[in-house]
Write an enzyme that holds these catalytic residues in place. Structure first.
Site, PDB file in Angstrom:
ATOM      1  CB  ALA A  61      34.369  33.558  36.330  1.00  0.00           C
ATOM      2  CD  GLN A 114      37.444  32.551  45.056  1.00  0.00           C
ATOM      3  OE1 GLN A 114      37.152  32.993  43.961  1.00  0.00           O
ATOM      4  NE2 GLN A 114      38.540  31.846  45.284  1.00  0.00           N
ATOM      5  CB  CYS A 144      40.054  37.289  40.404  1.00  0.00           C
ATOM      6  SG  CYS A 144      39.267  37.681  38.817  1.00  0.00           S
ATOM      7  CE  LYS A 183      43.037  29.554  43.026  1.00  0.00           C
ATOM      8  NZ  LYS A 183      42.255  28.911  41.946  1.00  0.00           N
ATOM      9  CG  HIS A 213      47.206  30.189  39.751  1.00  0.00           C
ATOM     10  ND1 HIS A 213      46.464  29.262  39.053  1.00  0.00           N
ATOM     11  CD2 HIS A 213      48.001  30.788  38.841  1.00  0.00           C
ATOM     12  CE1 HIS A 213      46.799  29.310  37.770  1.00  0.00           C
ATOM     13  NE2 HIS A 213      47.738  30.236  37.627  1.00  0.00           N
TER      14      HIS A 213
END
Length: 390
Positions: A61, A114, A144, A183, A213
């Protein structure tokens, strides 16, 4: 070929002409480092889309905008560039800031957007909107951790609602012909490590790749990335590639990620902000077992000016100055510039003041070392404190 749209921006090759002068790049660096060469792997594919390398730019971001993707691509080695996370509803509503996030150009290829959201109609319509504009691939954000994203059921909050999430992802996959990836994180917290189960389900509904992640949402960016957790995702799928992400700052980190997880590709975020040369280094290492160092003080000054010039093209001078401060700060920190001179840069409000600040920085050089010598490794800090406050 990507279709034209109001968000396309002309890309220039070769000499850069702009507010901060003429800049010509020469990245020939005779010094090299060595690291044991990895085994040969087949080319990385997202469905039918073959990527030029297995080293990808993570969505960040405020940072992975078109100007940054352009300078990384010019250095070389990037397999896929992905935008900052894009609000599906904002995109469909024609929000100017949201549309600005999907700006691209001919050289920005292959290119992924995304998107995030928790409603099937908005997510599928956004995917179709992007496909019509020639986007190469769509990535669904399930990673996120920021509260303003998760409070609406998007981002990593999707990992708490298995059935609804798989339905949403399947709907997006079926709504477009271009590749769709996801993701995500390992799970919401240590008591709910759901990434392997999601990966299996997503492969069955047609997702072409999983980027993982290696932390939970509860961790934020604290602690160490769990490569064992990433390995479990790799072992959960049958044939689609898994992209390892987290704590990749250099070639050695990438080698460890490959060795300990068995992943097919690597995605780099903050490591690329600190060192935009990392993708080229990774490709050199993969191909030869050797790689050139990152840019020195003078190289980074040229790159800073080039990226800022691209931002001026896209947003105009006034907006570019204000929006470049964060990125400029990381550039100058990585260049080992003294704090007083970094402050001069941050205080600049006009093109003339910015140029004057850079002239002073260029004249002074790094606080330690020389303008053409190797700089110490720099790591960009991650957000700290309670996730709810991010």
């Amino acid at each position: 070929m990507r279709s034209a749209s109001v968000q396309d921006v002309d890309c220039l090759a070769g000499v850069r002409v702009g507010l901060l002068g003429f800049e010509v790049f020469s990245w020939i660096m005779p010094q090299t480092f060595t690291h044991p060469q990895p085994p040969t792997r087949p080319p990385l594919k997202y469905g039918d889309l073959e990527l030029p390398s297995r080293f990808l730019l993570s969505p960040l971001a405020g940072y992975t905008n078109l100007p940054f993707r352009r300078i990384v691509r010019e250095i070389g080695g990037l397999g896929l560039g992905t935008t900052d996370l894009v609000n599906a509803r904002g995109l469909l509503a024609g929000n100017a800031k949201t549309r600005d996030l999907i700006a691209t150009c001919e050289e920005d290829s292959p290119f992924a957007v995304q998107i995030f959201g928790s409603e099937i109609p908005a997510m599928t319509e956004a995917a179709q909107f992007l496909e019509a504009r020639g986007v190469d691939s769509i990535d669904i954000n399930m990673g996120c951790p920021v509260h303003r994203i998760t409070k609406g059921g998007a981002g990593s909050a999707m990992m708490r609602q298995a059935d609804e999430t798989v339905q949403l992802v399947e709907a997006v996959v079926k709504s477009v012909a271009i590749p769709v990836s996801v993701k995500m994180r390992l799970g919401w917290d240590d008591q709910s490590i759901t990434a392997p189960e999601f990966a299996r389900a997503f492969e069955q509904v047609g997702v072409v790749a999983i980027a993982i992640h290696g932390r939970t949402r509860e961790q934020g960016f604290s602690g160490q990335v769990s490569r064992e957790g990433i390995r479990q995702v790799v072992e959960a799928v049958q044939s689609i590639p898994v992209v390892g992400n987290g704590d990749i700052r250099n070639v050695a980190d990438a080698a460890t990620m490959f060795d300990e997880t068995g992943c097919d590709a690597i995605s780099v975020g903050r490591g690329a902000l600190a060192n935009p040369w990392i993708f080229r280094q990774l490709v050199q290492w993969e191909q030869t077992g050797q790689y050139a160092p990152a840019g020195n003080f003078e190289d980074r000054m040229q790159l800073l000016k080039r990226q800022f010039g691209y931002l001026v093209e896209q947003r105009g001078l006034e907006r570019a100055i204000s929006s470049f401060r964060k990125m400029g700060h990381w550039y100058l920190k990585s260049m080992n510039v003294r704090a007083v001179l970094r402050n001069d840069f941050q205080q600049a409000r006009t093109g003339e003041a910015l140029q004057a600040a850079l002239d002073r920085i260029s004249e002074a050089g790094p606080a330690v070392g020389t303008k053409t010598g190797e700089l110490p490794a720099y790591h960009i800090p991650v957000p700290s404190g309670p996730i709810a406050n991010w």
